[in-house]
Structures are given as structure tokens and as C-alpha cells.
Design a protein around this motif. Structure first.
Motif, PDB file in Angstrom:
ATOM      1  N   LEU A 255       0.843  -1.201   0.000  1.00  0.00           N
ATOM      2  CA  LEU A 255       0.000   0.000   0.000  1.00  0.00           C
ATOM      3  C   LEU A 255       0.873   1.243   0.000  1.00  0.00           C
ATOM      4  N   LEU A 256       0.664   2.110  -0.992  1.00  0.00           N
ATOM      5  CA  LEU A 256       1.416   3.354  -1.102  1.00  0.00           C
ATOM      6  C   LEU A 256       0.595   4.547  -0.647  1.00  0.00           C
ATOM      7  N   SER A 257      -0.694   4.558  -0.963  1.00  0.00           N
ATOM      8  CA  SER A 257      -1.543   5.657  -0.498  1.00  0.00           C
ATOM      9  C   SER A 257      -3.001   5.235  -0.529  1.00  0.00           C
ATOM     10  N   PHE A 258      -3.793   5.896   0.332  1.00  0.00           N
ATOM     11  CA  PHE A 258      -5.236   5.655   0.412  1.00  0.00           C
ATOM     12  C   PHE A 258      -5.902   7.000   0.600  1.00  0.00           C
ATOM     13  N   ASP A 259      -6.710   7.412  -0.380  1.00  0.00           N
ATOM     14  CA  ASP A 259      -7.365   8.717  -0.337  1.00  0.00           C
ATOM     15  C   ASP A 259      -8.869   8.537  -0.426  1.00  0.00           C
ATOM     16  N   ALA A 260      -9.558   8.788   0.715  1.00  0.00           N
ATOM     17  CA  ALA A 260     -11.010   8.643   0.767  1.00  0.00           C
ATOM     18  C   ALA A 260     -11.699   9.866   0.195  1.00  0.00           C
ATOM     19  N   ASP A 261     -12.908   9.666  -0.323  1.00  0.00           N
ATOM     20  CA  ASP A 261     -13.738  10.753  -0.833  1.00  0.00           C
ATOM     21  C   ASP A 261     -15.194  10.348  -0.637  1.00  0.00           C
ATOM     22  N   PRO A 262     -16.147  11.199  -0.947  1.00  0.00           N
ATOM     23  CA  PRO A 262     -17.559  10.855  -0.687  1.00  0.00           C
ATOM     24  C   PRO A 262     -18.053   9.612  -1.419  1.00  0.00           C
ATOM     25  N   GLU A 263     -17.430   9.231  -2.515  1.00  0.00           N
ATOM     26  CA  GLU A 263     -17.879   8.065  -3.279  1.00  0.00           C
ATOM     27  C   GLU A 263     -17.103   6.794  -2.966  1.00  0.00           C
ATOM     28  N   GLU A 272       2.655  -7.121  -7.584  1.00  0.00           N
ATOM     29  CA  GLU A 272       3.400  -7.942  -8.538  1.00  0.00           C
ATOM     30  C   GLU A 272       4.454  -7.119  -9.267  1.00  0.00           C
ATOM     31  N   GLY A 273       5.065  -6.200  -8.520  1.00  0.00           N
ATOM     32  CA  GLY A 273       6.161  -5.405  -9.066  1.00  0.00           C
ATOM     33  C   GLY A 273       5.745  -4.219  -9.905  1.00  0.00           C
ATOM     34  N   GLN A 274       4.445  -3.977 -10.046  1.00  0.00           N
ATOM     35  CA  GLN A 274       3.953  -2.874 -10.856  1.00  0.00           C
ATOM     36  C   GLN A 274       3.110  -1.929 -10.004  1.00  0.00           C
ATOM     37  N   ARG A 275       3.200  -0.644 -10.312  1.00  0.00           N
ATOM     38  CA  ARG A 275       2.421   0.371  -9.609  1.00  0.00           C
ATOM     39  C   ARG A 275       1.033   0.477 -10.234  1.00  0.00           C
ATOM     40  N   HIS A 276      -0.001   0.471  -9.397  1.00  0.00           N
ATOM     41  CA  HIS A 276      -1.374   0.534  -9.878  1.00  0.00           C
ATOM     42  C   HIS A 276      -2.174   1.521  -9.030  1.00  0.00           C
ATOM     43  N   ALA A 277      -3.124   2.191  -9.669  1.00  0.00           N
ATOM     44  CA  ALA A 277      -4.113   2.997  -8.960  1.00  0.00           C
ATOM     45  C   ALA A 277      -5.477   2.400  -9.277  1.00  0.00           C
ATOM     46  N   TYR A 278      -6.311   2.224  -8.241  1.00  0.00           N
ATOM     47  CA  TYR A 278      -7.627   1.637  -8.467  1.00  0.00           C
ATOM     48  C   TYR A 278      -8.630   2.234  -7.488  1.00  0.00           C
ATOM     49  N   ARG A 279      -9.898   2.070  -7.828  1.00  0.00           N
ATOM     50  CA  ARG A 279     -10.976   2.658  -7.039  1.00  0.00           C
ATOM     51  C   ARG A 279     -11.618   1.622  -6.108  1.00  0.00           C
ATOM     52  N   LEU A 305      -5.884  -9.308 -12.417  1.00  0.00           N
ATOM     53  CA  LEU A 305      -5.860  -8.040 -11.693  1.00  0.00           C
ATOM     54  C   LEU A 305      -6.982  -7.124 -12.152  1.00  0.00           C
ATOM     55  N   GLU A 306      -7.203  -7.093 -13.449  1.00  0.00           N
ATOM     56  CA  GLU A 306      -8.241  -6.212 -13.979  1.00  0.00           C
ATOM     57  C   GLU A 306      -9.609  -6.581 -13.420  1.00  0.00           C
ATOM     58  N   THR A 307      -9.876  -7.869 -13.311  1.00  0.00           N
ATOM     59  CA  THR A 307     -11.148  -8.318 -12.752  1.00  0.00           C
ATOM     60  C   THR A 307     -11.232  -7.982 -11.270  1.00  0.00           C
ATOM     61  N   ALA A 308     -10.119  -8.132 -10.562  1.00  0.00           N
ATOM     62  CA  ALA A 308     -10.086  -7.784  -9.133  1.00  0.00           C
ATOM     63  C   ALA A 308     -10.396  -6.300  -8.936  1.00  0.00           C
ATOM     64  N   PHE A 309      -9.790  -5.443  -9.748  1.00  0.00           N
ATOM     65  CA  PHE A 309     -10.043  -4.002  -9.642  1.00  0.00           C
ATOM     66  C   PHE A 309     -11.505  -3.685  -9.935  1.00  0.00           C
ATOM     67  N   GLU A 310     -12.063  -4.337 -10.939  1.00  0.00           N
ATOM     68  CA  GLU A 310     -13.460  -4.105 -11.294  1.00  0.00           C
ATOM     69  C   GLU A 310     -14.379  -4.483 -10.138  1.00  0.00           C
TER      70      GLU A 310
END
Length: 467
Positions: A255-263, A272-279, A305-310
Motif C-alpha cells: 500500500l502506497l496511499s489511500f485517499d477517501a472521498d464521498p464516493e 506484482e512489481g507494478q504500480r497501480h491505482a484503483y478505485r 488483476l483487472e477483474t479484481a479491480f473491477e
């Protein structure tokens, strides 16, 4: 989805699986339950023995549509299979369901978050193919084999929640599931009264989930937890492949960052060695690590990974576990965060951190409504009083409380933070309208047994009520 043209079982197949003899006609079986009030037409009725003997309800089950019963002695009203012990029979049926399926299986335990993490994993499995999972919190000696027995033969992936109240429960349940991947969400002072050596004993019990792993199975572990080394050692002893999530540089999912918002929230992580941003649809800060646990479990069960993010982007908080709503009250609105399903010191503090991170409108307050945490034994006073530091650190403005244990916390809080205290949750619910004002953000949290849910319900019912 399962093949709806194929029955879950046949009565003959059930008899073969449990080593019994079918007395009566064969029939297709579409489901199974031990609760005669839940019977659907075509079900198997399990005559389990508990506070009441299930055999007393066999007649009612047949009348409701059961086509066969699993029993320890003959019953009237329909076909039945006799076994020496119906619970052992259920376990045998669960093992047969497991062995007839090629499904990849996951198992989840932890002091906090296991139900939500299980259901988030299920959300990913649903997107990936034919899936199966525990419902509700079916995680004990009945719930686990029941969930296994309900698994269709053509299931591709499944996930099972495993819980405990006392030492020695998790290992045997994991051995029933035989998971390909298993995780421990975190370890903390939950059911601690049952362990002479406190949280270290809890950690060893949680680590027993790896005892059932298939050869080459994956152990997913929270590297940030204070008892991570105990859990890791349990995984090594089981010959597991270790996958760690956390904030440390050596984490497989970091975990590099966690930014909460109203949604919800945006997470940035290295996976897995790659940087990702997801909702995420979740805004609780603990979902930063929870989401990484979900991702590693899904990857171990051959989900992309794509399915996990979805799945994570759409997975909303479960009822009583962070469900959030806007409530009209006194000519304005307040935000209600319902965390009333259960509570322990870890989840309490995580909730306070999440609440403290939420922006509050001018004139509004951060309010918590707390009821007693249970099953803490001799540690109860210290653990209740110990919440004060986190409440203050996270700038909680008002604390309302119910119950004798929460009184211990209430009495040591700064006077400016003390709201209302009542002996019971019901009494606090009775003054719900006095607990909140427009623009407040209100979190309700407590143990099931101390009835925090009735306070959350009373606050929700203020919505639009005449003043």
C-alpha cells in the motif's frame, strides 16, 4: 452460474456420500438446510441436534417441501437417510461436494474483516466465472460443511469464511475445505478470553487455517500486523507459498496511499512489481489493506488483476459493516455510518481513524455511538478504556455510549467529548433524536450482543420524521 438443469444432489447420491441407505424414493435435491422454516421445495432437511433436536421438525420440513431428510433414526412423512451422527454426515456430504468439483477454493479468517473480505473475494469470483461462497457468517462447525455441501459440481472457484470462538476450531475446518489459498486478514484481541496467552494464542489459532492447504497452496498474510511472524511461521510449517500485503518494502502487495472521498477511495499500490491505482466503493481506511488481501487471494485463485479491480470498484459496504446513508433530520441532514454488526478494539480504532479522516461541514460534528465490546474477559476494562487515546487522536467531537463496559471509557473521556450514556442500547435508541444534529457524521459501533444495531436503526428511522 451453476447448470440449472442439473440437481445439486440426488437422494441416492446423498446416501452414497454419507455412507447411509435411502429409505424411500430417489429424488432430485436442489438445496439443503437444517432450519425447517427455510425449507424450499426439493430440499434436503438436516436433522441436526442443538438447543432442539432437529428430528422434532422433520414432519414440518416434509410438509414444507423437503424430499429427503438426513436423520439418526427413522422419521415419518418422507424419504430419509439414517446415519449414526447427522453432523458427521453433513461433514461427509461437504467432503463429497469438495471432491467431486474441480473448483479452486479459498479460505478466509481473521480477527477483523473476514466476512467483508470473503464477500469482496466472491465479487471477483462472480465476475471470473461460476462461483460459490459462504453466505451470512456461515463460518463454524455447521456453516462450513453446509456451505461445502451446497457447492454445485460445476463450480469453478469458491471462497469459504472460517471463524472460531475457542482454540482448536480453525484447523479442522480448513482441513474440510482443503483450500488452494487462505488468508488471515489481521490478528487482534477478539475471543481473547479463551486464550491463556492472549493475542499470541489468537495468532496461532488464526494461522491454523494454513493446515488444510493443498500442496503448493498460497498463504496470504498481513505483514503490518504485530503478530505477522507467528502467522508466517504457521504458513511455513504448512509448506505454503507466502504472499504478504502491507506497507513494508518487502510486501508482495504494498500500500502506497489511500485517499477517501464521498464516493469511496482511490488506492495506489505496488502489486506484482507494478504500480497501480484503483478505485474502491469503500471509504474506511482499513480497506486499503483489505483490498490488497482481496487482490492477492483473487490472483491465487487465477483471477486477473483487472477483474479484481473491477470487483473492488463495485463492492459496497455490507449492512452493519460501514453502510452509509444520508438522513434528513431537524431541517437538515446528517450522515449515518452503520458499523453495528460487530466490534472489537481493532475495528473500533479503524473506525475512528476513518471517521477522523472525513471532512465535516461547518457546524457539524464527528459523533460516535458505542455499545459494549464482548468476549474480552479480564482484558475488558483496559481495552475499553484504551479506546480513549484513539478517539482523541482522531478528533472525535462527541461520544455517546451504552452499557457498563462503555461506561468505563465514558468516565475517563474529556468532559467536552461526553455526550449521553445509558445502561442499555435500547435506552440510547429511545433518545435517538437527541444524539445528532444536521451536518453531523455519526458512526454507530458495538458488538451484536450489546445490540448496537437497534441504535443504528433508530437513527436511520429519523429520516424525514416529523419534528
Amino acid at each position: 452460474m451453476p447448470d440449472l438443469e442439473k440437481p445439486l444432489w440426488t437422494a441416492e447420491a446423498i446416501a452414497s456420500a454419507v455412507g447411509g441407505k435411502l429409505e424411500g424414493p430417489d429424488a432430485d435435491v436442489g438445496g439443503l438446510t437444517y432450519n425447517s422454516r427455510e425449507i424450499q421445495s426439493g430440499d434436503l432437511f438436516l436433522a441436526l441436534k442443538g438447543a432442539r433436536d432437529g428430528h422434532e421438525f422433520a414432519q414440518a420440513a416434509f410438509e414444507a417441501g423437503a424430499v429427503v431428510a438426513l436423520v439418526e433414526h427413522p422419521v415419518e412423512g418422507g424419504a430419509y437417510v439414517v446415519v449414526p451422527d447427522t453432523l458427521k454426515g453433513l461433514e461427509a456430504l461437504g467432503a463429497a461436494a469438495r471432491d467431486r468439483s474441480a473448483a479452486k477454493r479459498g479460505a478466509v479468517t481473521g480477527s477483523v474483516g473476514k466476512t467483508s473480505v470473503t464477500q469482496a473475494i466472491k465479487a471477483g469470483l462472480d465476475l471470473a466465472g461460476r462461483s460459490h461462497a459462504s453466505i451470512k457468517s456461515y463460518n463454524n462447525h455447521i456453516g462450513v460443511p453446509l456451505t461445502l455441501s451446497r457447492m454445485p459440481a460445476d463450480t469453478e472457484r469458491a471462497v469459504f469464511e472460517i471463524g472460531m470462538n475457542h482454540p482448536g476450531e480453525i484447523g479442522p475446518l480448513s482441513q474440510q475445505v482443503r483450500p488452494h489459498a487462505a488468508c488471515v486478514t489481521t490478528v487482534g484481541p477478539v475471543h481473547i478470553e479463551a486464550f491463556a496467552d492472549g493475542e499470541a494464542g489468537v495468532a496461532r489459532e488464526k494461522g491454523a487455517i494454513f493446515e488444510g492447504l493443498v500442496e503448493g497452496g498460497v498463504a496470504v498474510i498481513n505483514g503490518d500486523n504485530a503478530y505477522a511472524e507467528i502467522v508466517k511461521q504457521a504458513a511455513r510449517d504448512a509448506g505454503a507459498v507466502l504472499k504478504v500485503f502491507g506497507t513494508g518494502e518487502d510486501a508482495d502487495a504494498r500500500l502506497l496511499s489511500f485517499d477517501a472521498d464521498p464516493e469511496g477511495a482511490t488506492v495506489v499500490a505496488e502489486i506484482e512489481g507494478q504500480r497501480h491505482a484503483y478505485r474502491l466503493a469503500q471509504s474506511g481506511v482499513h480497506w486499503g489493506l483489505n483490498s490488497l488481501c482481496v487482490i492477492l487471494m483473487l490472483r491465487a485463485l487465477d483471477v486477473s488483476l483487472e477483474t479484481a479491480f473491477e470487483a473492488l470498484a463495485d463492492f459496497a459496504p455490507l449492512a452493519g459493516r460501514g453502510e452509509t446513508r444520508c438522513v434528513a433530520h431537524k431541517g437538515g441532514h446528517f450522515t449515518l455510518i452503520d458499523e453495528s454488526y460487530n466490534a472489537n478494539p481493532l475495528s473500533m480504532k479503524a473506525g475512528f481513524i476513518s471517521l477522523g479522516a472525513r471532512p465535516v461541514a461547518h457546524g457539524g460534528k464527528r459523533v460516535v455511538v458505542l455499545t459494549d465490546m464482548l468476549e474480552l474477559g479480564d482484558h475488558s476494562r483496559a481495552l475499553h478504556e484504551g479506546l480513549s487515546e484513539s478517539l482523541i487522536a482522531n478528533k472525535i467531537d462527541v461520544v455517546h455510549a451504552a452499557g457498563p463496559q462503555m461506561r468505563l471509557l465514558y468516565d475517563i473521556l474529556p468532559s467536552a467529548m461526553r455526550g449521553q450514556w445509558r445502561e442499555t442500547a435500547a435506552e440510547l435508541a429511545g433518545i435517538a433524536t437527541d444524539l445528532v444534529s444536521p451536518d453531523d457524521i455519526v458512526m454507530v459501533k458495538g458488538s451484536n450482543g450489546s445490540r448496537a444495531a437497534i441504535v443504528a436503526k433508530a437513527l436511520a428511522e429519523l429520516d424525514g420524521a416529523a419534528e
